[in-house]
Design a protein around this motif. Structure first.
Motif, PDB file in Angstrom:
ATOM      1  N   PRO A  56       0.774  -1.180  -0.110  1.00  0.00           N
ATOM      2  CA  PRO A  56       0.089   0.153  -0.068  1.00  0.00           C
ATOM      3  C   PRO A  56       0.919   1.363   0.036  1.00  0.00           C
ATOM      4  O   PRO A  56       0.426   2.433   0.126  1.00  0.00           O
ATOM      5  CB  PRO A  56      -0.854   0.031   1.195  1.00  0.00           C
ATOM      6  N   LEU A  57       2.210   1.171  -0.033  1.00  0.00           N
ATOM      7  CA  LEU A  57       3.026   2.469   0.261  1.00  0.00           C
ATOM      8  C   LEU A  57       3.688   2.671  -1.284  1.00  0.00           C
ATOM      9  O   LEU A  57       4.400   3.596  -1.391  1.00  0.00           O
ATOM     10  CB  LEU A  57       4.199   2.170   1.118  1.00  0.00           C
ATOM     11  N   LEU A  58       3.079   2.116  -2.258  1.00  0.00           N
ATOM     12  CA  LEU A  58       3.541   2.269  -3.503  1.00  0.00           C
ATOM     13  C   LEU A  58       4.995   1.796  -3.711  1.00  0.00           C
ATOM     14  O   LEU A  58       6.003   2.817  -3.659  1.00  0.00           O
ATOM     15  CB  LEU A  58       3.507   3.661  -3.874  1.00  0.00           C
ATOM     16  N   GLY A  59       5.402   0.486  -3.552  1.00  0.00           N
ATOM     17  CA  GLY A  59       6.809   0.170  -3.686  1.00  0.00           C
ATOM     18  C   GLY A  59       6.865  -1.259  -3.962  1.00  0.00           C
ATOM     19  O   GLY A  59       6.079  -1.587  -4.747  1.00  0.00           O
ATOM     20  N   PRO A  60       8.088  -1.923  -3.903  1.00  0.00           N
ATOM     21  CA  PRO A  60       8.467  -3.182  -4.276  1.00  0.00           C
ATOM     22  C   PRO A  60       7.767  -4.388  -3.593  1.00  0.00           C
ATOM     23  O   PRO A  60       6.833  -4.010  -2.715  1.00  0.00           O
ATOM     24  CB  PRO A  60       9.997  -3.280  -4.218  1.00  0.00           C
ATOM     25  N   SER A  61       8.072  -5.501  -4.069  1.00  0.00           N
ATOM     26  CA  SER A  61       7.433  -6.790  -3.462  1.00  0.00           C
ATOM     27  C   SER A  61       8.230  -7.119  -2.238  1.00  0.00           C
ATOM     28  O   SER A  61       9.355  -6.573  -1.832  1.00  0.00           O
ATOM     29  CB  SER A  61       7.433  -7.966  -4.485  1.00  0.00           C
ATOM     30  N   GLN A  62       7.742  -8.017  -1.373  1.00  0.00           N
ATOM     31  CA  GLN A  62       8.406  -8.560  -0.287  1.00  0.00           C
ATOM     32  C   GLN A  62       9.842  -9.119  -0.740  1.00  0.00           C
ATOM     33  O   GLN A  62      11.039  -8.936  -0.075  1.00  0.00           O
ATOM     34  CB  GLN A  62       7.940  -9.681   0.355  1.00  0.00           C
ATOM     35  N   SER A  63       9.939  -9.835  -1.713  1.00  0.00           N
ATOM     36  CA  SER A  63      11.232 -10.856  -1.990  1.00  0.00           C
ATOM     37  C   SER A  63      12.127  -9.703  -2.490  1.00  0.00           C
ATOM     38  O   SER A  63      13.442  -9.943  -2.421  1.00  0.00           O
ATOM     39  CB  SER A  63      10.930 -11.677  -3.127  1.00  0.00           C
ATOM     40  N   LYS A  64      11.605  -8.676  -3.072  1.00  0.00           N
ATOM     41  CA  LYS A  64      12.832  -7.668  -3.514  1.00  0.00           C
ATOM     42  C   LYS A  64      13.317  -6.880  -2.492  1.00  0.00           C
ATOM     43  O   LYS A  64      14.426  -6.567  -2.417  1.00  0.00           O
ATOM     44  CB  LYS A  64      12.267  -6.783  -4.751  1.00  0.00           C
ATOM     45  N   LEU A  65      12.192  -6.511  -1.351  1.00  0.00           N
ATOM     46  CA  LEU A  65      13.010  -5.945  -0.166  1.00  0.00           C
ATOM     47  C   LEU A  65      13.840  -6.751   0.547  1.00  0.00           C
ATOM     48  O   LEU A  65      15.091  -6.286   0.980  1.00  0.00           O
ATOM     49  CB  LEU A  65      11.829  -5.598   0.771  1.00  0.00           C
ATOM     50  N   ASP A  66      13.688  -8.159   0.588  1.00  0.00           N
ATOM     51  CA  ASP A  66      14.642  -9.023   1.290  1.00  0.00           C
ATOM     52  C   ASP A  66      15.945  -9.053   0.359  1.00  0.00           C
ATOM     53  O   ASP A  66      17.045  -8.928   0.984  1.00  0.00           O
ATOM     54  CB  ASP A  66      14.034 -10.516   1.289  1.00  0.00           C
ATOM     55  N   GLU A  67      15.882  -8.802  -0.884  1.00  0.00           N
ATOM     56  CA  GLU A  67      17.132  -9.047  -1.735  1.00  0.00           C
ATOM     57  C   GLU A  67      17.841  -7.565  -1.524  1.00  0.00           C
ATOM     58  O   GLU A  67      19.090  -7.741  -1.580  1.00  0.00           O
ATOM     59  CB  GLU A  67      16.536  -9.239  -3.073  1.00  0.00           C
ATOM     60  N   MET A  68      17.190  -6.876  -1.355  1.00  0.00           N
ATOM     61  CA  MET A  68      18.012  -5.561  -1.192  1.00  0.00           C
ATOM     62  C   MET A  68      18.336  -5.065   0.375  1.00  0.00           C
ATOM     63  O   MET A  68      19.270  -4.152   0.598  1.00  0.00           O
ATOM     64  CB  MET A  68      16.740  -4.058  -1.572  1.00  0.00           C
ATOM     65  N   GLY A  69      18.081  -6.062   1.081  1.00  0.00           N
ATOM     66  CA  GLY A  69      18.683  -6.085   2.382  1.00  0.00           C
ATOM     67  C   GLY A  69      17.840  -5.558   3.688  1.00  0.00           C
ATOM     68  O   GLY A  69      18.122  -5.148   4.657  1.00  0.00           O
ATOM     69  N   ALA A  70      16.247  -5.781   3.483  1.00  0.00           N
ATOM     70  CA  ALA A  70      15.653  -5.698   4.596  1.00  0.00           C
ATOM     71  C   ALA A  70      15.921  -6.584   5.887  1.00  0.00           C
ATOM     72  O   ALA A  70      16.435  -7.842   5.591  1.00  0.00           O
ATOM     73  CB  ALA A  70      14.064  -5.664   4.383  1.00  0.00           C
ATOM     74  N   LEU A  71      15.340  -6.363   6.960  1.00  0.00           N
ATOM     75  CA  LEU A  71      15.685  -7.334   8.145  1.00  0.00           C
ATOM     76  C   LEU A  71      14.308  -8.201   7.996  1.00  0.00           C
ATOM     77  O   LEU A  71      13.139  -7.718   7.834  1.00  0.00           O
ATOM     78  CB  LEU A  71      15.481  -6.387   9.071  1.00  0.00           C
ATOM     79  N   ARG A  72      14.619  -9.403   8.372  1.00  0.00           N
ATOM     80  CA  ARG A  72      13.376 -10.352   8.755  1.00  0.00           C
ATOM     81  C   ARG A  72      14.177 -11.366   9.489  1.00  0.00           C
ATOM     82  O   ARG A  72      15.212 -11.803   9.447  1.00  0.00           O
ATOM     83  CB  ARG A  72      13.211 -11.033   7.151  1.00  0.00           C
ATOM     84  N   TRP A  73      13.205 -11.887  10.555  1.00  0.00           N
ATOM     85  CA  TRP A  73      13.631 -12.746  11.714  1.00  0.00           C
ATOM     86  C   TRP A  73      14.416 -13.908  11.231  1.00  0.00           C
ATOM     87  O   TRP A  73      15.625 -14.202  11.985  1.00  0.00           O
ATOM     88  CB  TRP A  73      12.510 -13.088  12.487  1.00  0.00           C
TER      89      TRP A  73
END
Length: 371
Positions: A82-99
């Motif tokens: 809803p923020l006008l952005g990328p998918s979850q997998s691409k956020l992961d690929e770019m370095g987002a934090l996930r447990w």
């Protein structure tokens, strides 16, 4: 009768300048030098552009995008982001934090990429506009070195605090640095309250920026715990670095976010001689404890959500398109006649897609969306 007249030159001296001279920062820095905040803003804009380039919604989502005219830079559907952005997998690929990525795969490098990522265009615009508004004013008054140190350390501590409350969805924390600047602004207001000409205006601005960005953090991907960690560290670091301000005294009708009145000039000069070393030392010790404590807990893989049932709701408000439960979705996949049918095992929801050639990461995105 006078034989000769003596010529007398009279020079009129200008009226003495009664204005109080401008004060300079330590080291002779000219007031107004700003570049640190600009550098951080440019870096974050560049990272967001790179994220959307990698996301490539037009190709990876087979044209199911928002603003399709942007092609490769189009956004994921609002139901997915809803923020006008990328998918979850691409956020992961770019370095987002996930447990799971931080604790099970020990990808601690994500602590350093997390503060530069935004969940979407709305997050980017709101966050950077407030960083420019608050950060540039702080940098003008206190110099790029001190504000740069506060910015960087607040962003890192925000990442550490966010790591204590992670779930198995990607999380981004570019707002941590902004809240560090807000904490710094609050510390400056608290410790120098009686010297400010426009207290209510400055406090109102701080509250408005704080609340507006925190509300945005209830949407998916934006981490409010990073904001809390950044705010605490910013307040403590501001108490260490900004207790002896070098501000320009101005007339009362020109008071602003961080300006002193003319009547406070003499008090301010005296205040500089009566610094509070005890408060500085206590603030520095508290910051050190915060940093060390978070590092120890993160390195031991402790998740506070396991002991706090209401903590996830500090970072999330349930809605029709998403929930706040930390569950690992699982889907059953069936391919037939160039169609892909995915069924969520948890709730029985299913969806038919008119394509089959998608990556495993994209299938996980779709499974999350269905479940």
């Amino acid at each position: 009768m006078v034989d000769s007249l003596e010529r007398i030159d009279v020079k009129l001296s200008p009226a003495p300048d009664k204005r109080i001279p401008l004060m300079k920062s330590r080291g002779g820095r000219r007031r107004g030098d700003t570049w640190v905040v600009s550098v951080f803003v440019i870096i974050q804009i560049g990272v967001f552009i790179a994220t959307m380039l990698v996301n490539d919604c037009w190709t990876n989502s087979h044209g199911d995008c928002v603003l399709k005219t942007l092609g490769r830079f189009s956004f994921q559907p609002l139901s997915e982001n809803p923020l006008l952005g990328p998918s979850q997998s691409k956020l992961d690929e770019m370095g987002a934090l996930r447990w799971s990525l931080l604790t099970e795969q020990h990808q601690t490098w994500r602590l350093f990429t997390f503060p530069f990522l935004h969940g979407g265009l709305f997050h980017l615009f709101l966050n950077l506009s407030n960083i420019v508004y608050v950060g540039v004013r702080l940098e003008r008054e206190f110099g790029p070195i001190r504000i740069g140190i506060i910015y960087a350390l607040s962003a890192f501590v925000g990442a550490l605090v966010a790591s204590l409350f992670l779930q198995n969805i990607p999380s981004v924390g570019a707002s941590g640095a902004l809240y560090g600047l807000l904490g710094t602004l609050l510390s400056e207001l608290v410790w120098n309250w009686k010297f400010h000409t426009n207290k209510i205006s400055a406090l109102t601005t701080l509250v408005f920026v704080f609340v507006s960005n925190f509300v945005l953090g209830f949407l998916p991907y934006v981490d409010n715990f990073a904001s809390i960690g950044g705010f605490l560290s910013g307040f403590l670091l501001g108490s260490v670095f900004l207790l002896s301000p070098q501000l320009q005294p101005v007339a009362p009708n020109k008071g602003g976010l961080l300006e002193y009145g003319v009547k406070s000039y003499i008090k301010l000069k005296l205040k500089k001689k009566l610094d509070r070393p005890v408060l500085r030392i206590v603030s520095l010790i508290l910051f050190g404890l915060l940093l060390a404590g978070c590092l120890v807990v993160v390195l031991h893989g402790i998740n506070i959500n396991s002991y706090c049932t209401w903590c996830p709701y500090v970072d999330c408000i349930p809605f029709t398109s998403w929930h706040c439960k930390d569950t690992e979705p699982s889907c059953e996949t069936m391919v037939s006649d160039a169609q892909l049918t995915m069924t969520c095992i948890g709730n029985g929801n299913f969806r038919v897609f008119p394509f089959t050639n998608i990556s495993r990461a994209r299938m996980n995105d779709l499974c999350n969306l269905i479940c």
